[in-house]
Enzyme design. Structure first.
Site, PDB file in Angstrom:
ATOM      1  N   HIS A 152       1.457  -0.856   0.313  1.00  0.00           N
ATOM      2  CA  HIS A 152       0.188   0.388  -0.026  1.00  0.00           C
ATOM      3  C   HIS A 152       0.332   1.604   0.029  1.00  0.00           C
ATOM      4  CE1 HIS A 152      -4.163  -2.220   0.757  1.00  0.00           C
ATOM      5  NE2 HIS A 152      -2.702  -2.935   1.479  1.00  0.00           N
ATOM      6  N   ASN A 191     -10.218  -2.881   2.093  1.00  0.00           N
ATOM      7  CA  ASN A 191     -10.032  -2.594   0.856  1.00  0.00           C
ATOM      8  C   ASN A 191     -11.223  -2.660  -0.110  1.00  0.00           C
ATOM      9  OD1 ASN A 191      -7.136  -3.262   1.089  1.00  0.00           O
ATOM     10  ND2 ASN A 191      -7.226  -5.685   0.788  1.00  0.00           N
ATOM     11  N   HIS A 242      -3.866   0.665  11.658  1.00  0.00           N
ATOM     12  CA  HIS A 242      -4.111  -0.407  12.556  1.00  0.00           C
ATOM     13  C   HIS A 242      -5.353  -1.062  13.357  1.00  0.00           C
ATOM     14  CE1 HIS A 242      -2.502  -3.729  14.746  1.00  0.00           C
ATOM     15  NE2 HIS A 242      -1.562  -3.034  15.915  1.00  0.00           N
ATOM     16  N   TYR A 300       0.732  -4.404  11.964  1.00  0.00           N
ATOM     17  CA  TYR A 300       1.281  -3.095  11.877  1.00  0.00           C
ATOM     18  C   TYR A 300       1.541  -1.980  12.393  1.00  0.00           C
ATOM     19  CZ  TYR A 300      -2.978  -4.265   8.560  1.00  0.00           C
ATOM     20  OH  TYR A 300      -3.470  -4.683   7.423  1.00  0.00           O
TER      21      TYR A 300
HETATM   22 FE1  HDE Z   1      -2.447  -4.811   5.513  1.00  0.00          FE
HETATM   23  N1  HDE Z   1      -0.580  -4.107   5.503  1.00  0.00           N
HETATM   24  N2  HDE Z   1      -1.668  -6.687   5.978  1.00  0.00           N
HETATM   25  N3  HDE Z   1      -4.430  -5.578   4.614  1.00  0.00           N
HETATM   26  N4  HDE Z   1      -3.420  -3.085   5.347  1.00  0.00           N
HETATM   27  C1  HDE Z   1      -0.263  -2.258   5.879  1.00  0.00           C
HETATM   28  O1  HDE Z   1       0.610  -1.589   7.482  1.00  0.00           O
HETATM   29  C2  HDE Z   1      -0.576  -6.571   6.899  1.00  0.00           C
HETATM   30  C3  HDE Z   1      -4.513  -6.910   4.579  1.00  0.00           C
HETATM   31  C4  HDE Z   1      -4.407  -3.172   4.524  1.00  0.00           C
HETATM   32  O2  HDE Z   1      -2.950   3.466   4.110  1.00  0.00           O
HETATM   33  C5  HDE Z   1       0.609  -2.241   6.111  1.00  0.00           C
HETATM   34  O3  HDE Z   1       1.269   0.938   7.723  1.00  0.00           O
HETATM   35  C6  HDE Z   1      -0.671  -8.500   6.544  1.00  0.00           C
HETATM   36  C7  HDE Z   1      -6.090  -6.985   4.785  1.00  0.00           C
HETATM   37  C8  HDE Z   1      -4.697  -1.531   3.857  1.00  0.00           C
HETATM   38  O4  HDE Z   1      -1.371   3.219   5.491  1.00  0.00           O
HETATM   39  C9  HDE Z   1       1.170  -3.496   7.316  1.00  0.00           C
HETATM   40  C10 HDE Z   1      -1.677  -9.191   6.538  1.00  0.00           C
HETATM   41  C11 HDE Z   1      -6.410  -5.542   4.486  1.00  0.00           C
HETATM   42  C12 HDE Z   1      -2.899  -0.670   4.021  1.00  0.00           C
HETATM   43  C13 HDE Z   1       0.453  -4.756   5.967  1.00  0.00           C
HETATM   44  C14 HDE Z   1      -2.647  -7.438   6.141  1.00  0.00           C
HETATM   45  C15 HDE Z   1      -4.856  -4.470   4.528  1.00  0.00           C
HETATM   46  C16 HDE Z   1      -2.202  -1.458   4.653  1.00  0.00           C
HETATM   47  C17 HDE Z   1       1.601  -1.892   5.760  1.00  0.00           C
HETATM   48  C18 HDE Z   1      -2.262 -10.686   6.801  1.00  0.00           C
HETATM   49  C19 HDE Z   1      -7.443  -6.213   4.038  1.00  0.00           C
HETATM   50  C20 HDE Z   1      -2.627   0.403   3.637  1.00  0.00           C
HETATM   51  C21 HDE Z   1       1.716  -0.087   5.998  1.00  0.00           C
HETATM   52  C22 HDE Z   1      -1.867 -11.231   7.778  1.00  0.00           C
HETATM   53  C23 HDE Z   1      -9.030  -5.530   4.851  1.00  0.00           C
HETATM   54  C24 HDE Z   1      -2.943   1.467   4.930  1.00  0.00           C
HETATM   55  C25 HDE Z   1       1.470  -0.139   7.115  1.00  0.00           C
HETATM   56  C26 HDE Z   1      -2.980   3.169   4.731  1.00  0.00           C
HETATM   57  C27 HDE Z   1      -1.586  -1.733   4.698  1.00  0.00           C
HETATM   58  C28 HDE Z   1       0.508  -5.877   6.983  1.00  0.00           C
HETATM   59  C29 HDE Z   1      -3.870  -8.183   5.478  1.00  0.00           C
HETATM   60  C30 HDE Z   1      -5.145  -3.950   4.297  1.00  0.00           C
HETATM   61  C31 HDE Z   1       2.415  -4.194   6.821  1.00  0.00           C
HETATM   62  C32 HDE Z   1       0.458  -9.550   7.561  1.00  0.00           C
HETATM   63  C33 HDE Z   1      -6.997  -8.829   4.923  1.00  0.00           C
HETATM   64  C34 HDE Z   1      -5.613  -0.450   3.200  1.00  0.00           C
HETATM   65  O5  HDE Z   1       1.461  -4.158   8.360  1.00  0.00           O
END
Ligand code: HDE
Length: 720
Positions: free
Chosen positions: A79, A152, A343, A366
């Site tokens: 993202h 999402n 988060h 997060y």
């Molecule tokens: Fe994320 N995800 N994600 N994700 N995600 C990040 O956090 C992660 C997942 C989502 O505009 C990171 O601050 C893991 C699902 C959005 O700043 C990180 C897993 C969904 C955003 C991270 C998922 C999301 C992130 C990268 C599986 C939809 C952007 C930077 C266990 C429900 C937020 C950050 C923004 C961002 C990890 C799965 C949505 C790396 C480990 C499912 C919208 O922490």
């Protein structure tokens, strides 16, 4: 020891902070250094003489360059590319029956929000129009703490367990040896992974649909994805799924268009969001919830904890409870959009987690990522991340601490500090986790209720319009044609024969694979070394619901032209009266009309007036607009006929199935375009095909509101 005088007063800390208190405005101010020293010369470094070496002593130069050297922070691992805006959430229907969350109880209150939209795979500078999932993250600044809905634009996910997330992301990101391709899933490693991960089938169908190439952020749905819990005052829990439904409907662009926009304006979505807000056309969504009582947890044919499943709206309707409006652009992209830290674990009393194994993994990830991205556990002190409550706890120190906590006590319990800060009772708003009964063995494994990987992929495909189905087939064909290993191409086609055989056969023919004759066996690569493959074999199940109306974007068209970009092609001699009338009618409904001319100088009208062009054929392109209009005026029409760019503009708009309008005397221009090969009688009523040639603004306006006329594309494509 001092005692709390606040008995049952809820919540304890009621003084709300001003979220914008760290903004500064340099208007009429003198420039100074970071230490406050007024600067007299910001153009020249300190030198040993006119032409001499720069002196190390120059602390002003050193401060400026050092600050610059450290301007970048690590981009988000996923993202990374995003755009944000401030806004407000207004509750319309109280949910107090289900949750005690204050911002979902009191319909008289407005909650400030910050929203960040993002694309997942590309780097920070990548294009907005990549085929990709979009992030839709909302921070609600409530008096009970920040609630982050980190969702999402697609209601499900690729994987069921957090353990596979690094693998998924490594597979989809550019390949590690050459960092190619940027922001695209069309490459070997991604499809290799997919071919071995049957649980991704449902999500891949959505990612290959036009949902992955949205027209704008304000025309996207948002989903919390996981099942969460609501907890009410009595401690009763209900399951809940969050939805955000755009008031403009859900719309996308065509794939050919997406690829061209990436070249013409890689900031297309970002610009659209910014301009909509600047023009007062505020993006809006209805917040909806699907609520399931705890007793119904096991009544569905899918597992509520499985993040690869939706709850079809036919089974549990979405109740609309409030409205989210984005009404203010950030003052500073870095300070706000880049530094905002979301988060899914930022919750408030009344909201809690379920045991969805993907959500559980996210709860760790997060904060961990913010520590390396923002560099300190004090990231909550950055203005955009701050709670509206002043923070009182015993956390101390670390990089870049801003808050100055007074006194010598930073532990609990204490007598020296009078026991402060006190703990909040539940009646005062103190958070407690939902007490879920757990009685089971500790295992590393997957529930059998998670093994149906196809029923909802089929449901999704069957719910699409004919045009949408065709786009899915084309997207698969495009992506797989870029996979260099024939074995993987074949495996993917065979795999998706379990979703729709005709679809798989179509794709196979396009990519030189063998069309499967029947649904083929599926390989599951995610089996533990000592696991029995039989225990992990996908269950080929059927959904009891055959079609779900809410899954097709075609069912979301709204009667509005708000936020639509409309190009009007003009040259000297144009009927400026007709243009002004068209412009004021369309602008009044929130559309953004732009005049495109051969050059930027004012255009002479046929009635003695003049028009100022917004763009030229040199810097504008039809892919940046939703519709095109050609006003009359013989001289203007003759000039446009001699402009290959004008002809191309209209051909391309026709190819991408957009509304095309013309005054009666502009029809001779359309005769010069490819449209004349496709529509024999251009003077007749062709409004059903989105071509309006009688100058009727109302009919043209309705055609713009319909978004696209995909049936034109079904007949045959037009070169452009
Ligand atoms: Fe994320 N995800 N994600 N994700 N995600 C990040 O956090 C992660 C997942 C989502 O505009 C990171 O601050 C893991 C699902 C959005 O700043 C990180 C897993 C969904 C955003 C991270 C998922 C999301 C992130 C990268 C599986 C939809 C952007 C930077 C266990 C429900 C937020 C950050 C923004 C961002 C990890 C799965 C949505 C790396 C480990 C499912 C919208 O922490």
């Amino acid at each position: 020891m001092a005692k709390s005088t606040k008995k049952n007063s809820k919540p304890a800390n009621t003084k709300l902070a001003d979220l914008s208190k760290n903004t500064v405005d340099a208007t009429d101010q003198l420039m100074n250094t970071d230490q406050g020293l007024l600067i007299n010369d910001d153009h020249n470094s300190l030198k040993a003489g006119d032409r001499g070496a720069t002196l190390l002593e120059d602390f002003i130069l050193r401060e400026k360059i050092t600050h610059f050297d450290h301007e970048r922070i690590p981009e988000r691992i996923v993202h990374a590319r995003g755009s944000g805006a401030h806004g407000v959430f207004k509750l319309t229907n109280s949910l107090s029956k289900y949750t005690k969350a204050g911002f979902l109880n009191d319909t008289s209150k407005e909650t400030p929000v910050f929203v960040r939209f993002s694309a997942v795979a590309g780097s920070r500078g990548s294009t907005d129009l990549a085929r990709d999932v979009r992030g839709f993250a909302v921070k609600f600044y409530t008096p009970e703490g920040n609630f982050d809905l980190v969702g999402n634009n697609i209601p499900i996910f690729f994987i069921q367990d957090a353990m596979k997330f690094p693998d998924l992301i490594h597979a989809v990101k550019p390949e590690p040896n050459n960092e190619i391709p940027q922001a695209a899933s069309a490459h070997d490693t991604f499809w290799d992974f997919v071919s071995l991960m049957p649980e991704s089938s449902h999500m891949i169908m959505w990612a290959m649909s036009d949902r992955a190439i949205p027209r704008s952020f304000s025309m996207m749905e948002g989903f919390g994805v996981h099942t969460f819990r609501f907890i009410n005052e009595k401690g009763v829990s209900h399951f809940v799924k969050f939805h955000l439904k755009p008031l403009l409907g859900v719309h996308s662009v065509a794939w050919d268009e997406a690829q061209k926009i990436s070249g013409k304006d890689p900031d297309f979505h970002r610009r659209d969001l910014w301009e909509s807000i600047e023009n007062g056309q505020f993006p809006e969504w209805d917040l909806g919830v699907q609520i399931v009582p705890e007793k119904d947890e096991h009544k569905f044919e899918f597992d509520l904890l499985d993040p690869t499943k939706i709850i079809p709206e036919e089974l549990v309707p979405v109740q609309i409870v409030g409205r989210l409006t984005l009404n203010r652009n950030p003052d500073n992209f870095f300070a706000e959009t880049e530094q905002v830290a979301f988060h899914p674990g930022h919750i408030v009393p009344g909201i809690d987690f379920t045991n969805d194994p993907l959500l559980q993994g996210r709860l760790f990830s997060y904060t961990d990522t913010q520590l390396s991205r923002l560099g300190s556990p004090n990231f909550h002190e950055i203005p955009i991340n701050r709670s509206v409550n002043t923070i009182f706890n015993n956390q101390r120190d670390a990089h870049m601490r801003q808050q100055i906590d007074k006194g010598k006590v930073s532990y609990s319990p204490n007598s020296l500090g009078g026991g402060c800060p006190f703990l909040a009772k539940i009646s005062e708003g103190g958070f407690t986790s939902h007490q879920e009964r757990i009685d089971s063995s500790k295992i590393r494994g997957r529930s059998k209720s998670f093994l149906d990987h196809f029923s909802q992929a089929v449901l999704f495909y069957n719910s699409q319009s004919e045009a949408e189905k065709q786009h899915i087939k084309d997207a698969f064909s495009f992506e797989l044609s870029l996979v260099t290993v024939p074995y993987i191409r074949q495996k993917v086609v065979d795999h998706f024969s379990n979703v729709n055989l005709e679809m798989a056969q179509y794709i196979a023919k396009k990519i030189g694979a063998v069309p499967p004759k029947k649904p083929m066996a599926v390989t599951n690569g995610a089996i533990p070394a000592d696991g029995n493959p039989k225990d992990y074999q996908p269950v080929i199940a059927k959904s009891s619901i055959e079609q779900s109306a809410s899954l097709s974007m075609a069912n979301t068209i709204k009667n509005t032209i708000k936020g639509r970009q409309i190009a009007v092609l003009i040259a000297d001699g144009v009927d400026e009266t007709s243009v002004n009338k068209l412009k004021s009618k369309l602008n009044a409904e929130g559309a953004m009309v732009k005049l495109i001319a051969p050059i930027l100088s004012p255009v002479k009208g046929m009635n003695g007036g003049s028009l100022t062009p917004d763009k030229t054929f040199f810097n504008a392109a039809s892919v940046l607009f939703d519709a095109v209009y050609i006003p009359g005026g013989t001289k203007s029409i003759d000039a446009l006929k001699n402009q290959p760019d004008a002809i191309h503009f209209v051909n391309e708009a026709f190819r991408h199935c957009k509304a095309i309008g013309a005054d009666k005397d502009a029809v001779s221009f359309l005769q010069q375009t490819y449209i004349a090969n496709k529509i024999e009688k251009l003077n007749a009523d062709n409004s059903a095909l989105g071509v309006i040639t009688n100058g009727n603004i109302k009919v043209f306006r309705d055609a713009v509101a319909s978004h696209r006329f995909w049936e034109r594309e079904m007949q045959s494509k037009v070169p452009a």
